[in-house]
Write an enzyme that holds these catalytic residues in place. Structure first.
Site, PDB file in Angstrom:
ATOM      1  N   ARG B 294       0.824  -1.214   0.000  1.00 51.02           N
ATOM      2  CA  ARG B 294       0.000   0.000   0.000  1.00 51.02           C
ATOM      3  C   ARG B 294       0.855   1.259   0.000  1.00 51.02           C
ATOM      4  O   ARG B 294       0.493   2.266  -0.607  1.00 51.02           O
ATOM      5  CB  ARG B 294      -0.974  -0.037   1.178  1.00 51.02           C
ATOM      6  N   TYR B 434      -6.870   0.192  -6.888  1.00 57.49           N
ATOM      7  CA  TYR B 434      -6.339  -1.143  -6.560  1.00 57.49           C
ATOM      8  C   TYR B 434      -5.603  -1.178  -5.217  1.00 57.49           C
ATOM      9  O   TYR B 434      -5.428  -0.149  -4.585  1.00 57.49           O
ATOM     10  CB  TYR B 434      -5.537  -1.757  -7.712  1.00 57.49           C
ATOM     11  N   GLU B 435      -5.264  -2.360  -4.803  1.00 51.90           N
ATOM     12  CA  GLU B 435      -4.647  -2.569  -3.473  1.00 51.90           C
ATOM     13  C   GLU B 435      -5.569  -2.048  -2.369  1.00 51.90           C
ATOM     14  O   GLU B 435      -5.114  -1.528  -1.351  1.00 51.90           O
ATOM     15  CB  GLU B 435      -3.285  -1.874  -3.460  1.00 51.90           C
ATOM     16  N   GLY B 436      -6.882  -2.248  -2.559  1.00 46.06           N
ATOM     17  CA  GLY B 436      -7.880  -1.740  -1.613  1.00 46.06           C
ATOM     18  C   GLY B 436      -8.342  -0.360  -2.025  1.00 46.06           C
ATOM     19  O   GLY B 436      -7.590   0.607  -1.880  1.00 46.06           O
ATOM     20  N   GLN B 441      -9.711   1.841   2.387  1.00 45.09           N
ATOM     21  CA  GLN B 441      -8.605   2.350   3.212  1.00 45.09           C
ATOM     22  C   GLN B 441      -9.164   3.176   4.381  1.00 45.09           C
ATOM     23  O   GLN B 441      -8.705   3.053   5.517  1.00 45.09           O
ATOM     24  CB  GLN B 441      -7.669   3.236   2.374  1.00 45.09           C
TER      25      GLN B 441
END
Lengths: 591, 591
Positions: B294, B434-436, B441
């Protein structure tokens, strides 16, 4: 693929419940009873939802292509354009004398929202034609009007606006395109114009270019610019199309979005042109249409946000992901729909409250244009002139942000072109740029409009807010609206005061805050619109309206705007009051 | 075409003047003297500016293509990837045991910024490999490490992460991909994975997919998910590549941006896989890499903003348009450069102050990761865990906004693909997703991290700010920094307090404000970073540093951030304190 459903009821609410158009004394408004207006909106809704919206993705994917000098529009555009012409939509608010339907601009705007929302790239072909026709209407001779307008009002011939050149956009004084006067009263136009929307295509028999150019020997800079009618094909006195004129397509620009519209480089090589309006007064001729054109672009920002929002709502209801933290909502399913999650709600409420507030703002602005044009109301003219950069700049910035939020609701799928959400953001992006980039709107607002006529118009705006707050201050049903509106309006007044006190000493103190001022002003306007809508919704409920859920939803959406969006005004004020010092501190070489 | 010049001096300033990395007691940092670090950064700067940046537009225009099951990367990618491998860049911060250079993560991050800024789509091939290798390093058996890591550290073989399926992104508990245990200890993996970055390509001999899947009979939902190593080609015990495994490319996704990266649909059909870590503990294995991954995505947001900003500065200095209202700056030319205009300055200062503040924030975060991993510092681990969603969410949101601002400086040219500014926004957009996705978040931050270990870590953050303000409160040279930081920090504390007091009653009161809290937190972090940078710049000036202009510029840029950007905190607080009522007011059917 995204869908679009025209928000007919919401438009009706603003037109009738909020703006009370039928009881307005603007000429032509008395014909706009609810049944008639509703029928027009319903028809436009069908056409845009059923015909134009499905072509939106097609236009994006295929784009336009240039082959052997001929521009081809995407599959289906030509047939759809025929349908639009047959319905008489392009001439909705044009004079009957030239084949139009003479409806007020406010109705043209309501219908225009649907067209833009369903397919912005497609709608631009008729939008540019409308703009060019308006210029001829305002500045043409009777002969010119008779020759060009009937075909343009029907969109048999379309129009374009040619301003930008490779080295000059905002600063049109640098223009190089030349217009050499000929003995027969015509001109030979030579030069290159870029970014010409709807610059060429296969959907009309002729294209009427309006071209800014300099007549040699005239004043330097912007004061030496004249406006010309330059048709793609020459037209004789009987209206018959003749030889090809000296204008050709250099290329079609590859753009981030609005692929369905052919944005052309146009090369003029001794093309025959006819002066429109007076010599060297070309900018004045352009400016008279500016309020309408800029309101139209502000509308695009809002309209893309509306279209994107509708699809985000569908997805948020369909997509099952995670569980409501306060208790499962869909026990039969593997997960709850996205819409249970507060942060998804926040995003959707941001979008919904912006779109509905923005719609009211646009229609209010359109009503002012009608009052100015049809009733000769000078106060309305001054107020809409002040508001125009706010409508254009604020609604396109915010509209774009809302498309980004709508796309975000889709998660990874929002990034995949197949889902169509990327197109809304890519298409919405242009509205922040063209028809005067938003920084230029802010400059126009703070550098010119604010002080116009001794600051009379901004004072009139403050009075509007003040008197509304006074009239409704004791109404308990309005308490969630009046207090936030007062606070926001005070921020706007404080910002204006800061400019007055500091801008004279150093204009950069005002100009450094111009962009924030435009947004601060926009929020106050939307706050005022929501207060008006709340009042109308309360009245409808008191009067026993049947669809109570509709009006309750209006009130709830408005409360969201007041509580969640209006607090931005204090941030903008703080930035403005920090002045120019930190903005201008660096040498140009230190960036 | 856009250019990229690595900001070596700015990186050095943060690493040495602000973070004082050489005097840190983190193992490995003592080798990082300025000359050595500088040499590494200079080399990376050359490679990224000369080789990767020119390929950025190529990747965007060409994209990847799938032909007969084989994915081809854009022209020039393969040769550039060879150069990257030869330079040993992929293994910069990997253990020497597996062929890496064992440098700290903070240096990997500084170098990573340059890679991402010059060509995000390209850099993702090695970025994903790094992530997959880190997972094997953390959870693999010695045998697995020996088998896979040397080739992955060198990027002879690349890696991927397979999480998402068509019906589940965030909510991985819904996963359907199956892993059937075999008698020989391996598993047969079957299912479909989507959005697999670097999912297949022609630049490596093998691809090591890390795949989340469910072993039949395991616990329901997220607790039944395991992680598997699934190579594209099977590899025998001697490391020799053998038969093709049962994984194939279904399609390459058509995306809004990062076209140079092959985002694949991967179909697993009884592919041979090897359990990584423990059965049913797949999510835990993924989570251990989450902070790094992240942070890496937050870096992408900042890096695209940096690249876009650099080009906006060039254009603002080159493009002549209009005149400085306070007096002509370029009397010999037809107009002044854009950069004289206050609103252009505002935009550039927004970008510059964000990028430099964001860079410090990222490197500070990377240093915490080093402290946690290399020194076992539990406080650092807790703090970076808290900060991670802020780094990811705030820096990608703001980074995206800054690319939009940079694009806007170009006016109409910003919308034309030829100029390359659209690509920065289109590429930056993915980092918010992406990546959450950033909403997730915010949920992670407010729903989980804030209260972690009894709220110890957020208290530690407040103490950091408080003690910095106390230590420097009497320093007159710091007055423009300390007061705004105190105010912003108070807003953050008030927001935390609001969550504590109201979130227990109704979690929606906290979650409705989560997104604003993430941004409020981000601004306070950047305010703190600017205060640190100001202190370091003041110290350098007092100590007689030669390049006074560099440090004066830092101070001026920091003052801008404090005066113009930090006031956002009060807006976020006001929104947060309005609670859930307006956010959750509507029925799902009323949207």
């Amino acid at each position: 693929m995204p869908t679009y459903t025209a928000p007919v009821k919401d438009l009706q609410f603003v037109l009738h419940d909020v703006l009370n158009i039928t009881s307005s004394d603007i000429p032509g408004y008395d014909e706009l009873d609810a049944d008639f207006t509703n029928a027009v909106l319903e028809e436009a809704g069908k056409l845009t939802g059923d015909v134009l919206a499905p072509l939106n993705v097609v236009g994006d994917k295929e784009g336009c292509r240039l082959e052997n000098g001929v521009v081809y529009t995407p599959t289906g555009f030509k047939a759809a354009f025929e349908q639009v012409k047959e319905g008489g939509w392009p001439g909705l608010d044009m004079p009957e004398q030239y084949g139009g339907q003479n409806m007020p601009y406010v109705i043209g705007t309501a219908v225009g929202e649907m067209f833009s929302a369903s397919n912005q790239a497609f709608t631009m072909y008729q939008g540019l034609t409308h703009g060019a026709a308006s210029a001829i209407l305002a500045h043409g001779t009777d002969e010119q009007k008779d020759k060009w307008l009937p075909k343009m009002v029907s969109c048999e011939w379309t129009g374009t606006m040619n301003l930008t050149e490779p080295h000059c956009g905002t600063d049109l004084g640098l223009m190089r395109t030349k217009a050499e006067p000929q003995d027969n009263g015509t001109y030979k136009i030579s030069g290159q114009k870029i970014f010409i929307s709807a610059g060429d295509h296969d959907m009309a028999d002729n294209i009427v270019h309006l071209v800014l150019a300099k007549i040699p020997g005239g004043p330097d800079g912007i004061k030496g610019v004249s406006l010309f009618i330059v048709p793609k094909f020459l037209v004789d006195d009987k209206g018959t199309i003749g030889a090809r004129n000296g204008v050709s397509v250099g290329s079609i620009e590859e753009k981030m979005g609005i692929h369905g519209n052919s944005t052309c480089v146009l090369n003029y090589d001794e093309a025959e042109g006819y002066l429109l309006g007076q010599e060297h007064k070309g900018m004045r001729a352009m400016f008279t249409m500016m309020n309408e054109a800029r309101l139209g672009v502000g509308m695009q920002g809002m309209a893309q946000a509306e279209a994107a929002y509708q699809n985000a709502v569908i997805y948020a209801n369909d997509r099952l992901q995670g569980r409501d933290v306060t208790g499962t909502k869909n026990p039969e399913g593997p997960a709850d729909p996205l819409i249970v999650h507060p942060d998804i709600r926040r995003s959707l409420m941001d979008q919904k409250s912006f779109v509905e507030g923005g719609r009211a703002f646009l229609l209010w602005g359109a009503q002012m244009i009608d009052a100015a044009h049809r009733k000769g109301d000078k106060d309305a003219d001054g107020l809409i002139s002040l508001m125009t950069p706010v409508i254009k700049g604020f609604l396109t910035d915010e509209g774009y942000d809302m498309t980004v939020k709508a796309q975000q609701v889709y998660g990874g799928h929002g990034y995949i072109e197949e889902w169509g959400m990327s197109q809304f953001t890519r298409d919405a992006r242009i509205a922040m740029i063209y028809e005067g980039a938003n920084g230029v709107q802010a400059l126009d607002l703070v550098g010119r409009k604010l002080a116009q006529d001794g600051g009379k118009h901004v004072m009139a705006f403050f009075d509007l807010v003040k008197s509304f707050c006074k009239e409704n201050g004791d109404d308990e049903a309005m308490v969630d609206f009046i207090e936030p509106l007062k606070t926001a309006s005070k921020d706007l007044q404080a910002a204006s005061m800061y400019f007055m006190q500091n801008g004279m000493k150093n204009p950069n103190h005002a100009l450094s805050g111009s962009y924030d001022f435009m947004h601060l002003f926009g929020h106050v306007c939307l706050g005022l619109m929501w207060a008006h809508m709340a009042k109308a919704a309360n009245a409808a409920l008191v009067n026993g309206a049947e669809d109570t859920a509709f009006y309750e939803t209006k009130l709830a959406t408005g409360r969201y705007y007041m509580a969640r969006r209006l607090p931005a005004t204090s941030m903008h004020l703080a930035r403005i009051e920090s002045g120019a010092d930190t903005v201008m501190a660096l040498d140009a070489t230190s960036f």
